[in-house]
Design a protein around this motif. Structure first.
Motif, mmCIF file in Angstrom:
data_model
loop_
_atom_site.group_PDB
_atom_site.id
_atom_site.type_symbol
_atom_site.label_atom_id
_atom_site.label_comp_id
_atom_site.label_asym_id
_atom_site.label_seq_id
_atom_site.Cartn_x
_atom_site.Cartn_y
_atom_site.Cartn_z
ATOM 1 N N SER A 132 50.285 -4.017 97.112
ATOM 2 C CA SER A 132 50.576 -3.312 95.858
ATOM 3 C C SER A 132 51.817 -3.845 95.145
ATOM 4 O O SER A 132 52.189 -3.340 94.097
ATOM 5 N N ILE A 133 52.458 -4.859 95.725
ATOM 6 C CA ILE A 133 53.748 -5.330 95.219
ATOM 7 C C ILE A 133 53.607 -6.667 94.494
ATOM 8 O O ILE A 133 53.037 -7.623 95.034
ATOM 9 N N ILE A 134 54.144 -6.737 93.289
ATOM 10 C CA ILE A 134 54.153 -7.995 92.524
ATOM 11 C C ILE A 134 55.219 -8.929 93.100
ATOM 12 O O ILE A 134 56.311 -8.492 93.463
ATOM 13 N N SER A 135 54.912 -10.197 93.178
ATOM 14 C CA SER A 135 55.852 -11.188 93.706
ATOM 15 C C SER A 135 56.707 -11.783 92.596
ATOM 16 O O SER A 135 56.210 -12.533 91.759
ATOM 17 N N SER A 136 57.998 -11.454 92.587
ATOM 18 C CA SER A 136 58.898 -12.030 91.580
ATOM 19 C C SER A 136 59.088 -13.524 91.813
ATOM 20 O O SER A 136 59.325 -14.283 90.869
ATOM 21 N N ALA A 137 58.974 -13.950 93.073
ATOM 22 C CA ALA A 137 59.158 -15.377 93.401
ATOM 23 C C ALA A 137 58.106 -16.247 92.728
ATOM 24 O O ALA A 137 58.346 -17.424 92.439
ATOM 25 N N ILE A 138 56.926 -15.684 92.473
ATOM 26 C CA ILE A 138 55.859 -16.433 91.806
ATOM 27 C C ILE A 138 55.815 -16.123 90.318
ATOM 28 O O ILE A 138 55.616 -17.006 89.481
ATOM 29 N N ALA A 139 56.029 -14.853 89.960
ATOM 30 C CA ALA A 139 55.891 -14.434 88.553
ATOM 31 C C ALA A 139 56.995 -14.993 87.655
ATOM 32 O O ALA A 139 56.717 -15.501 86.558
ATOM 33 N N ILE A 140 58.246 -14.897 88.101
ATOM 34 C CA ILE A 140 59.377 -15.267 87.236
ATOM 35 C C ILE A 140 59.350 -16.742 86.813
ATOM 36 O O ILE A 140 59.503 -17.053 85.628
ATOM 37 N N PRO A 141 59.153 -17.699 87.761
ATOM 38 C CA PRO A 141 59.123 -19.105 87.313
ATOM 39 C C PRO A 141 57.969 -19.421 86.357
ATOM 40 O O PRO A 141 58.008 -20.434 85.662
ATOM 41 N N SER A 142 56.955 -18.556 86.317
ATOM 42 C CA SER A 142 55.769 -18.846 85.510
ATOM 43 C C SER A 142 55.857 -18.341 84.080
ATOM 44 O O SER A 142 54.925 -18.532 83.300
ATOM 45 N N VAL A 143 56.968 -17.679 83.721
ATOM 46 C CA VAL A 143 57.075 -17.136 82.352
ATOM 47 C C VAL A 143 58.090 -17.895 81.501
ATOM 48 O O VAL A 143 58.522 -17.420 80.458
ATOM 49 N N ARG A 144 58.463 -19.060 81.944
ATOM 50 C CA ARG A 144 59.484 -19.821 81.216
ATOM 51 C C ARG A 144 59.044 -20.191 79.807
ATOM 52 O O ARG A 144 59.861 -20.331 78.909
ATOM 53 N N LEU A 145 57.738 -20.359 79.613
ATOM 54 C CA LEU A 145 57.233 -20.758 78.293
ATOM 55 C C LEU A 145 56.884 -19.555 77.410
ATOM 56 O O LEU A 145 56.469 -19.734 76.274
ATOM 57 N N MET A 146 57.060 -18.362 77.938
ATOM 58 C CA MET A 146 56.690 -17.162 77.191
ATOM 59 C C MET A 146 57.795 -16.746 76.218
ATOM 60 O O MET A 146 58.927 -17.233 76.290
ATOM 61 N N SER A 147 57.450 -15.830 75.326
ATOM 62 C CA SER A 147 58.446 -15.306 74.387
ATOM 63 C C SER A 147 59.486 -14.500 75.155
ATOM 64 O O SER A 147 59.266 -14.076 76.296
ATOM 65 N N LYS A 148 60.619 -14.262 74.499
ATOM 66 C CA LYS A 148 61.736 -13.577 75.156
ATOM 67 C C LYS A 148 61.332 -12.197 75.655
ATOM 68 O O LYS A 148 61.697 -11.782 76.764
ATOM 69 N N HIS A 149 60.570 -11.459 74.857
ATOM 70 C CA HIS A 149 60.171 -10.093 75.213
ATOM 71 C C HIS A 149 59.304 -10.088 76.472
ATOM 72 O O HIS A 149 59.540 -9.298 77.399
ATOM 73 N N ILE A 150 58.306 -10.970 76.518
ATOM 74 C CA ILE A 150 57.427 -11.056 77.685
ATOM 75 C C ILE A 150 58.211 -11.503 78.913
ATOM 76 O O ILE A 150 58.051 -10.959 80.011
ATOM 77 N N LYS A 151 59.063 -12.496 78.715
ATOM 78 C CA LYS A 151 59.858 -13.034 79.818
ATOM 79 C C LYS A 151 60.734 -11.948 80.448
ATOM 80 O O LYS A 151 60.783 -11.789 81.669
ATOM 81 N N GLU A 152 61.434 -11.185 79.602
ATOM 82 C CA GLU A 152 62.324 -10.132 80.106
ATOM 83 C C GLU A 152 61.538 -9.057 80.839
ATOM 84 O O GLU A 152 61.950 -8.595 81.904
ATOM 85 N N PHE A 153 60.394 -8.649 80.277
ATOM 86 C CA PHE A 153 59.599 -7.604 80.921
ATOM 87 C C PHE A 153 59.132 -8.056 82.302
ATOM 88 O O PHE A 153 59.222 -7.297 83.281
ATOM 89 N N VAL A 154 58.618 -9.277 82.414
ATOM 90 C CA VAL A 154 58.115 -9.778 83.698
ATOM 91 C C VAL A 154 59.247 -9.892 84.714
ATOM 92 O O VAL A 154 59.079 -9.557 85.893
ATOM 93 N N ILE A 155 60.421 -10.341 84.273
ATOM 94 C CA ILE A 155 61.579 -10.454 85.172
ATOM 95 C C ILE A 155 61.968 -9.085 85.718
ATOM 96 O O ILE A 155 62.129 -8.898 86.932
#
Length: 396
Positions: A132-155
């Motif tokens: 049930s837990i999202i992996s920040s180790a995988i999710a965070i590096p994958s949002v580098r190309l996203m907009s600031k709003h999406i990037k911040e939310f995922v982080i």
């Protein structure tokens, strides 16, 4: 010598994947697991005696624990608390909490109904929580190309999902039954750990700003690990220490705006602390890269190809993944967030694997096996990659 040679090649390969991730948009975890699995097949074919000697299952929990500490520390240092970001912080925190809670409940209902289990809820919750837990180790590096709003939310969401998920898992692990008295005692333990965390964080922050020796960052990380392990021995929510320490470092200047803390500001030398924080962040980022690479490679090496391709388990994995994304879609819709591409950023990874490995053998459920875990990790990571490809970067 051969092991060291392979390790060096692996780290360089992983680094190249990190550098090219912005262009190819394929998570490095897929390559690392595949590399570990491929090397295992080669070793079994040409050096079977080496495979008997080198048991990676002994190393995985220790490497994973170090990775867990560093990943949560990396995530908490990212959490800058300002009035402007208050809305996105509380939204991501609430979505992370509700996502874990609802996923556990729905998955538990599915598992009990599907497998007609006659076991207590605590055992089911314990086996389901890692999924049930999202992996920040995988999710965070994958949002580098996203907009600031999406990037911040995922982080924020993925970092808080790690932290909340581990705390929930520890609650089910320590308590043999789910009662109100256990919940009350857990809240009491959390309060005690919070006081300890504040004390340790103040002491380490003072150390970071005052000590001018060329070696200062590794002692801090070692102290954090020692306090974490001691807290875990006494069944305290030890991950709270890392969260409080990271938040303290990142938001120290904001804490000095309070009247009570202004008179203590000179002792902490905020300018010096900010300079050292940047260096400390770099050290932590490097450490996460190193540990994450080694962990996923060893995890791939520990797998069997038959488990990954097991069609019977794939049915269970598919149902689990379906519930994960249905719950996520509903929550994002309720909170008026765009489904595309945020809905895709719900990968399972290191923390899910580590928590799953730490479930005692006597309470492990046969149908929620290593094969199911691996399939969920790989498919959710693949879906995140698909979301990355489908989404066109918008201006920040």
């Amino acid at each position: 010598m051969n092991v060291l040679f392979v390790l060096c090649l692996l780290l360089l390969f992983s680094y190249i994947l990190e550098l090219t991730n912005q262009k190819v948009r394929i998570p490095s975890v897929i390559f690392l697991i595949a590399t570990g699995l491929g090397l295992k097949e080669l070793v079994l074919r040409f050096y079977p005696e080496f495979y008997q000697v080198f048991d990676v299952n002994v190393l995985l929990p220790s490497v994973g624990t170090i990775g867990l500490i560093l990943i949560v520390l990396e995530g908490s240092i990212e959490l800058e608390l300002t009035r402007e970001k208050l809305n996105i912080v509380w939204k991501s925190a609430l979505i992370a909490f509700l996502s874990i809670l609802l996923t556990i409940l729905f998955l538990s209902f599915l598992v009990i109904t599907l497998f007609k289990l006659e076991t207590n809820l605590r055992v089911v919750f314990l086996n389901i929580t890692p999924l049930s837990i999202i992996s920040s180790a995988i999710a965070i590096p994958s949002v580098r190309l996203m907009s600031k709003h999406i990037k911040e939310f995922v982080i924020y969401e993925s970092s808080l999902s790690d932290i909340i998920g581990v705390i929930v898992f520890n609650f089910f692990l320590v308590n043999t039954s789910i009662r109100f008295s256990n919940v009350f005692y857990f809240i009491y333990e959390t309060f005690i750990m919070l006081l300890i965390s504040i004390g340790v964080s103040i002491g380490l922050s003072l150390f970071l700003s005052k000590i001018h020796h060329r070696i200062k960052f590794m002692p801090i990380i070692i102290v954090i690990m020692l306090v974490y392990l001691l807290s875990k021995m006494y069944h305290l929510p030890s991950l709270l220490l890392i969260l409080v320490f990271g938040l303290t470092l990142k938001n120290f200047e904001k804490l000095l705006h309070f009247e009570v803390s202004k008179k203590w500001a000179e002792y902490f030398q905020p300018d010096s602390l900010n300079r050292e924080l940047k260096k400390f962040e770099d050290i932590v980022n490097e450490g996460v890269f190193l540990i994450k690479t080694i962990f996923f490679f060893l995890f791939g090496y520990s797998l069997n190809l038959e488990d990954i391709l097991n069609l019977q388990n794939l049915e269970v994995s598919g149902l689990i993944i379906l519930i994960i994304y249905v719950v996520r879609s509903i929550l994002l819709w309720i909170f008026h967030l765009n489904l595309n591409p945020i809905v895709f950023f719900a990968p399972r990874g290191l923390i899910s694997i580590l928590l799953f490995l730490s479930i005692p053998q006597n309470v492990k459920m046969e149908r929620i096996s290593n094969s199911v875990l691996v399939q969920v990790v790989l498919i959710t990571t693949f879906l995140m990659m698909v979301g990355n490809f489908l989404h066109k970067k918008t201006p920040s």
